[in-house]
Each structure stands twice: as structure tokens, then as C-alpha cells.
Enzyme design. Structure first.
Site, PDB file in Angstrom:
ATOM      1  N   HIS A 364       0.813  -1.214   0.000  1.00 46.59           N
ATOM      2  CA  HIS A 364       0.000   0.000   0.000  1.00 46.59           C
ATOM      3  C   HIS A 364       0.848   1.265   0.000  1.00 46.59           C
ATOM      4  O   HIS A 364       0.513   2.253  -0.642  1.00 46.59           O
ATOM      5  CB  HIS A 364      -0.925  -0.004   1.212  1.00 46.59           C
ATOM      6  CG  HIS A 364      -1.748  -1.246   1.280  1.00 46.59           C
ATOM      7  ND1 HIS A 364      -2.417  -1.648   2.394  1.00 46.59           N
ATOM      8  CD2 HIS A 364      -1.984  -2.180   0.341  1.00 46.59           C
ATOM      9  CE1 HIS A 364      -3.037  -2.788   2.147  1.00 46.59           C
ATOM     10  NE2 HIS A 364      -2.773  -3.129   0.906  1.00 46.59           N
ATOM     11  N   CYS A 677      -4.453   0.010 -19.478  1.00 47.28           N
ATOM     12  CA  CYS A 677      -4.142   0.837 -18.303  1.00 47.28           C
ATOM     13  C   CYS A 677      -3.141   0.187 -17.347  1.00 47.28           C
ATOM     14  O   CYS A 677      -3.007   0.622 -16.214  1.00 47.28           O
ATOM     15  CB  CYS A 677      -5.411   1.221 -17.563  1.00 47.28           C
ATOM     16  SG  CYS A 677      -6.298  -0.168 -16.878  1.00 47.28           S
TER      17      CYS A 677
HETATM   18  C1  PEP Z   1      -3.779  -4.014 -13.962  1.00 39.12           C
HETATM   19  O1  PEP Z   1      -3.936  -5.136 -13.478  1.00 39.12           O
HETATM   20  O2  PEP Z   1      -3.097  -3.772 -14.978  1.00 39.12           O
HETATM   21  C2  PEP Z   1      -4.407  -2.840 -13.331  1.00 39.12           C
HETATM   22  C3  PEP Z   1      -4.382  -1.665 -13.879  1.00 39.12           C
HETATM   23  O3  PEP Z   1      -4.950  -3.042 -12.116  1.00 39.12           O
HETATM   24  P1  PEP Z   1      -4.111  -3.118 -10.755  1.00 39.12           P
HETATM   25  O4  PEP Z   1      -2.685  -2.860 -11.089  1.00 39.12           O
HETATM   26  O5  PEP Z   1      -4.702  -2.115  -9.850  1.00 39.12           O
HETATM   27  O6  PEP Z   1      -4.384  -4.531 -10.354  1.00 39.12           O
END
Ligand code: PEP
Ligand code: MG
Length: 747
Positions: A364, A677
Site C-alpha cells: 500500500h 491501463c
Molecule cells: C492491472 O492489473 O493492470 C491494473 C491496472 O490493475 P491493478 O494494477 O490495480 O491490479
């Protein structure tokens, strides 16, 4: 233990104190100490070995071994019996040293005539400083009392070393905390910074390791333990019933605070002549030595609890709280063993950088550091014991390196690098408001990832077109209890206000796996990354999801709203989640709340299965976003949190790029808006290749937008695609070498 031994030990410490108070060089003091101990213990040899660097011990003084070996005899950590004591922190006491595992004979010392060997570690607050050794010709085991006496002396030596009593010539006697040290850790967040150390928990200084009056010290210890017990009880009263994990930790604190064994050991140390604080330190060092060796997770947790408790006791005794009265430097770089997300957020943007001894890429604190856009290095072992408040420090987040008290050469090289980065930043600023149109005329939308209010100012600053991913779980992670609907609605509303009409894609709560809420019952799952997480939790226990959807609709208050579900693995899950949105809308309508003027509901594509979902799914969703971090870990079956495997497979691996290309094709066929993303979208070379594979929207950390845009506008994606296809046809595993080579030839 007999009273005689206690008195003898106090006499020995009394003489030690006299030696310390005399004007003398560090070497002379050490020599007097080895003479004193050898005589006092009626043993032929007493030697002190100190570290000259983190891996090498040096014989610094001896009574009994050949004097010419002093500062000549060296061994590596773990080498020979001395090295073994240093590595394990454990005592070796043997009547027949050559028979001991790992024995290594040092001919220059003339030690072959000595059969018995006893060595104890010289360590302070768990930091290893050296080894104290006694040897004798007669084959005998040193008694328990003698070993205890050695340990007590070693404790005093450790405090004196820390206070600079043995400073002299050569690396082993050099002043502590003065020299340049390079720490090799791991990248938590890229970026570089220069500044001065601000310790999250300043070191406790013990100036009086030896005490004359054991009764007084014992009283001080008891008073401190009493106040520690009261404070633990108060903490326990303060935690809610639902806070099972915190309660468990505090219960363990209480158990230790009332432990007779712990107190008795410290009382014995005091009876031997140590001050109350040195006694706490001695026991804490023993705990840390055990902690380093413990492999059982439960035992490690409990030893951590005991360590934390000892820290509290030491702070009560010395009156040295976290507040030392020192002023935070103007360019603070936070150094800590570990830190929670809320505490890090409190420091906020004042910090230039953060260095942690612990941490993990998905912890975190790391998530918060990313939001604050400050460089962060994790796994910088022992930095919190080496660094002092105000020390000059350089954090190189890209390489996972930290230079503490850097010398001129390092400083110059680093400043050159920063200067180059500044020039690059100026170049990025000049293109900030321009669209990312490639040389072949394709427009790529660059959007940003966010999760805290602190991120929003970056929307304007970075030139991001919108917030492509708002990770709502961060608000949940930084709290100690579940946020209320009204709080969330107010926050989301503020996010939309700050976005000033730009689209914000709110991802619903993505918890589980590496993101664990302290106030939710922990699940003991064999493989949390493949477990009960994200939308699975949202659908099975829909209370929180419903509350969040309501908060989002209320926050929008008639404005457009985009909602995205994480970790959807099959069409049915999306349908069920979408039905929750419809229900929430119906409820809000009945309650008379305005509904969003325009609503988009999308899904994250983070599991390979979703790429093969029926066409109806692709037509049904309003948009899709590839969560490359998760998708990649499942595609390659390589845990993103596991340092051993997480870098094993390249994003530019032909199989992965082909897979992404297939997803792009399916979205083109079905007319589904698609973005990417994951972290890779923010890495310029990776971003180029994603765009070449057909992705037209990339969402990334705000700091990455400039570098990615700057490269995109100079690139002909059609030509790059041809390079990628050729490299893949040639049977390469990764297209990276071919792409890098091609880029080198570009103007
Ligand atoms: C991912 O898995 O690429 C994503 C954007 O989500 P997180 O990194 O929050 O799991
Ligand atoms: Mg994910």
C-alpha cells in the site's frame, strides 16, 4: 546465577567504564579492553573483530594472539567461527574449536595452540558491529556465567562503538555513519531525487550503557514496563471489535509485556551492570537475531511484535519519542524500515523521495508513493540503522539504488543525470497541450491513472486527456475502517469537480490478492492472486458494491459517469455487475436523486478468458480496458508480486503482443472502445509497441505522459508494426532487440 558473578560482572563493567573515560586513541582503548577481559576471565586470548565493510570482519585488537595479525587478519561474513557468530548472532562455545563446523585456521594469528573458543556477537539494536572472542589452551567449555558476562561486555562494546569510542585508523575503526554507503534495493517508483534524510523513526541513542546502581535501574525498568502495559491496554481498548487483525497484534503485545521471561532476562542484565536501556537493547538484539533466522511466518510475526514492543520500551526509558525536536529538512527523503499508507500520505508531497527497508512492489505504501509521484526504493536492507537524520542522500528510483552520504564523483554523475532529465521535462512541458499524433498520422489518447485526491492536480500538469483509471480501493486501503457512503460520495464528487468535465473512469473496489483491507476478515487462501478478489467479492457480498455504486451516482449528481468493473473473467459476471448498476439507478430514481446525464459501464480485461468471451459480451460493454499488470501475470503464469519470476517474461514477448493484437481485432470487429491501463502503458518503448499493435488509448502514471508522448510523435507506427511482425516471423521470443535497433536508426 550467583550474586558473586553479578558483582564480578559489575566490577568488570566498572573498569570498562574507567577505560572509556580516559583520554586515549580508539586503538589503545580496544587494547586495554582485550587485556582487561583476558585477565578478568583468566583466559589466554581475548580478541575483538569489527566490520570493515558490510561483508568483512577485521581483527582489531587482541591479547594473546600474535600482535602482527592485528588489522591484517580478515574474514568474510559467515567464514570461520568468527564469521559464523557474526552472521547468525548466536554464541559459539566449544572446547574443541578445530572440530566445529566451519572452523578455519588463521596461521598468521598463531591460534593453533588454543583449543577452546567462545565468541559472542557485538550488536546494537540488531545491527551487527563485530565479534568478541575468548580462547584458551586447555580444552574447556566456558561456563554459562562466563558467556553471559561476555554478552554483557559485548553490549557495552556495541554502544561504545556506536558512540565513536573506538575511532582510529583504517576502515574497521573508521567513524560510523560518516562514510558513503551504496544500498542496492528494488524500484518501488521510478524517478530520482537528491535531499536529506528524515527518519520516520529516529534512532534511539544510549549514552549510558553501564550503570552503578542496579536497584535504581531495576526500578526504572519496572516503571517503564508498567507504563508500557498501560499504553498497550489503552491501545486495545481503542480498537473496534471488527478489527481482528490489529487486536491479535495487540494481544501479542500484551502477552509479551506481561512475559516474566522477558523481564527476568532484562533484570539479570541489569544485575550484571547494564543500564535499563542497554538491557532492553541487549534483549532486542537477541530477538532480531532470531528474527533473521526464523523462517516460520507466524514466528516471524510474533518476533516482529516483540521487536516493536522493545522499541516502545526503549523510547519510554530514554524519553526519545519520534519527536526529536529536529527540524525536517527542506528537501526531506523519508527513510524507514516500513511505513503504512496513511502515515505516508500524512507526509504527503513534502517528501522528495522515500526509501524503505521492507515493502513490496504492490504494497500500500508503494501505491501511495506512486500517487504522490515521488521516487521510492524498497528492500534497501539496513538503511534505517545506517542513516542519520540530515544525512545527504540520493535516491535513484529507476535503478533501485540509494547513495547515502554520496561522494563528489557520485554526486556529479547524479546531478548530470538530473540535469538531463530536467531538459527532457522542459521538452515534455512544451508538448503538454498538443495531441499525441504519430508521424504516420494516428492519434493516441493519453490518459492518466489515479486513486487519490492528491493525484488530481496532475491532470492539468501532465497534459492527460482524462482519468482513464481511478483505483477506488486506495481510499479503502488508507483507512482503518470502512468508509461511509456519504464520505465516498463527497470524495467522488470532489474528484469530478477537480477533473473539470474531463472523463473519469471509476473502477469499483478491487481488493483481495495483494490489496488487503485491515478491517475486513482476512481470507486464508492458498493462492490469493487467483482467489476471491475484485468483482468476485463484489458479486458474492454485494453490500459494499451497492454502497459504492450509490455513492458514485450521487457524486455524479446528473453529470456523466463512467464505471468500470475489475477482474471480470466471464460474460455472466459482467451481466451480474451491470444488473447491480441498473438496480442502483432504479433505487436512486425512486429516492429522487438525479441520474447521470450519460452513463458508461465497462470492464477490465485482466484474465485471458475474457479475450475469448462471446461477441455479445464485446457488444454489450460500453468499453474495455486491458489491465496489463494482471493480464500479463496470468498469461505467463508468473506472479507479479514474486521478485523471482515477475521480470522473467518480457512484455514485448511475441506471444503476448500477438494476444494483445487479437484483442484489438475483436474490439474493432465489434466496435468496442479499448484502452490499456497497466504499468506498461507508461513505459515509452512498451507504449510504442502497444500503439503499433493497434491500441489507441493508453492510461498511465501522469509522470509518464511526457516521455511517452514525446516518443510517439516522433514515430511511424506503421513502420514499427512491420518491424514487430518481421521479428516475430523470424521466430524471436521478444521483439525488443529488433525494436531497439530500429529506434536507433530513427532520426
Ligand atoms: C492491472 O492489473 O493492470 C491494473 C491496472 O490493475 P491493478 O494494477 O490495480 O491490479
Ligand atoms: Mg488489475
Amino acid at each position: 546465577m550467583t550474586k558473586d558473578f553479578q558483582t564480578d560482572s559489575r566490577k568488570l563493567l566498572g573498569r570498562l567504564r574507567e577505560i572509556m573515560s580516559e583520554e586515549a586513541t580508539g586503538q589503545t582503548r580496544l587494547d586495554r579492553i582485550t587485556q582487561l577481559i583476558a585477565k578478568d576471565m583468566r583466559t589466554e586470548v581475548c580478541s575483538i573483530y569489527l566490520f570493515r565493510d558490510s561483508d568483512t570482519l577485521e581483527l582489531c585488537s587482541t591479547e594473546g594472539l600474535k600482535p602482527e595479525a592485528v588489522h591484517e587478519t580478515r574474514m568474510r561474513l559467515g567464514e570461520g567461527l568468527v564469521g559464523r557468530v557474526a552472521r547468525t548472532g548466536k554464541v559459539i562455545n566449544t572446547a574443541d574449536a578445530p572440530k566445529e563446523i566451519g572452523f578455519r585456521y588463521m596461521p598468521e594469528t598463531g591460534e593453533e595452540i588454543y583449543s577452546s573458543f567462545a565468541g559472542v556477537s557485538v550488536q546494537r539494536l540488531g545491527e551487527k558491529l563485530g565479534v568478541l572472542v575468548v580462547q584458551s589452551k586447555t580444552a574447556r567449555q566456558y561456563s554459562e556465567d562466563e558467556i553471559y558476562a561476555l554478552e554483557v561486555v559485548a553490549m557495552v562494546l556495541a554502544e561504545m562503538t556506536e558512540l565513536g569510542a573506538f575511532v582510529g585508523e583504517g576502515a574497521a575503526l573508521s567513524a560510523r555513519h560518516k562514510h558513503p554507503v551504496l544500498f542496492r534495493g528494488a524500484t518501488g517508483q521510478e524517478g530520482s531525487a537528491e535531499g536529506h534524510v528524515w527518519l520516520h523513526e529516529p534512532r534511539v541513542v544510549i549514552t549510558n550503557p553501564i550503570a552503578e546502581d542496579p536497584h535504581r535501574e531495576s526500578e526504572r525498568l519496572h516503571a517503564a514496563v508498567d507504563s508500557l502495559r498501560v499504553s498497550v491496554d489503552q491501545m486495545l481498548d481503542g480498537v473496534g471489535k471488527g478489527d481482528a487483525e490489529q487486536r491479535e497484534v495487540l494481544e501479542a503485545y500484551r502477552m509479551f509485556a506481561h512475559s516474566r521471561g522477558w523481564l527476568t532476562r532484562m533484570e539479570e542484565d541489569i544485575a550484571r551492570g547494564l543500564s535499563a536501556e542497554a538491557a532492553v537493547d541487549k534483549e532486542q538484539s537477541a530477538t532480531r537475531a532470531r528474527l533473521e533466522m526464523a523462517s516460520d511466518a507466524y514466528l516471524r510475526d510474533r518476533l516482529h511484535d516483540l521487536d516493536d514492543l522493545s522499541n516502545r520500551l526503549l523510547r519510554i526509558l530514554t524519553g526519545q519519542g519520534k519527536e526529536t525536536g529536529a527540524d525536517m529538512p527542506a528537501d526531506p527523503i523519508l527513510v524507514a524500515r516500513n511505513i503504512g499508507p496513511a502515515e505516508l500520505l500524512d507526509y504527503g508531497r513534502n517528501l522528495r523521495g522515500v526509501v524503505l527497508e521492507g515493502g513490496s512492489v504492490g504494497s500500500h505504501a508503494v501505491i501511495v508513493a506512486r500517487s504522490l509521484a515521488i521516487p521510492l526504493v524498497i528492500h534497501a536492507a539496513r538503511i534505517a540503522t545506517e542513516a542519520l537524520n540530515g544525512d545527504h542522500i540520493i535516491v535513484d528510483g529507476d535503478g533501485g539504488l540509494v547513495h547515502l552520504r554520496p561522494d563528489e564523483t557520485v554526486l556529479t554523475a547524479f546531478r548530470d543525470k538530473i540535469a538531463m532529465q530536467t531538459v527532457a521535462q522542459q521538452r515534455y512541458a512544451s508538448i503538454r497541450d498538443k495531441p499525441a499524433i504519430t508521424k504516420c498520422g494516428k492519434t493516441i489518447a493519453l490518459t492518466m491513472n489515479a486513486g487519490l485526491m492528491a493525484d488530481l492536480p496532475s491532470l492539468a500538469g501532465s497534459g492527460a486527456e482524462e482519468v482513464g483509471l481511478f483505483r477506488t480501493e486506495l481510499q479503502f486501503l488508507i483507512r482503518s475502517q470502512m468508509p461511509k457512503r456519504t464520505e465516498l460520495a463527497a470524495l467522488y464528487s470532489k474528484v469530478l469537480d477537480s477533473a473539470g468535465g474531463k472523463r473519469v473512469v471509476f473502477r469499483t473496489l478491487d481488493i483481495g490478492s495483494d490489496k488487503v483491507l485491515s478491517y475486513m476478515k482476512p481470507n486464508d487462501e492458498p493462492n490469493p492472486a487467483l482467489g476471491w478478489r475484485a468483482i468476485r467479492v463484489g458479486l458474492d457480498k454485494p453490500g459494499v458494491l451497492r454502497m459504492q455504486l450509490q455513492a458514485l451516482i450521487r457524486a455524479a449528481a446528473g453529470r456523466p459517469l463512467s464505471i468500470m468493473f475489475p477482474f471480470v473473467a466471464q460474460y455472466e459476471e459482467y451481466k451480474a455487475a451491470r444488473a447491480e448498476v441498473d438496480k442502483a439507478l432504479a433505487r436512486e430514481r425512486i429516492l429522487g436523486h438525479p441520474l447521470p446525464q450519460k452513463l458508461e459501464v465497462g470492464a477490465m480485461l485482466e484474465t485471458p478468458s475474457l479475450a475469448f468471451a462471446p461477441n455479445q459480451f464485446f457488444r454489450d460493454v460500453d468499453f474495455l480496458s486491458i489491465g496489463g499488470n494482471d493480464l500479463k501475470q496470468f498469461f505467463f503464469a508468473a506472479d507479479r508480486e514474486n521478485e523471482r519470476v515477475r521480470r522473467r517474461y518480457d512484455t514485448l514477448n511475441v506471444s503476448f503482443l500477438t494476444f494483445l493484437g487479437n484483442i484489438v481485432d475483436r474490439c474493432l470487429e465489434t466496435g468496442t472502445p479499448l484502452s490499456f491501463c497497466g504499468e506498461d502503458a507508461g513505459r515509452p518503448i512498451e507504449a510504442l509497441c502497444l500503439a503499433a499493435m493497434g491500441l489507441r488509448t493508453l492510461s498511465m502514471r501522469p509522470a509518464s505522459i511526457g516521455p511517452v508522448k514525446s516518443l510517439l510523435i516522433r514515430t511511424d507506427l506503421d513502420a514499427l508494426r512491420a518491424v514487430i511482425l518481421k521479428a516475430s516471423e523470424e521466430g524471436n521470443q521478444s521483439v525488443r532487440p529488433a525494436v531497439m535497433e530500429w529506434l536507433r536508426t530513427q532520426p
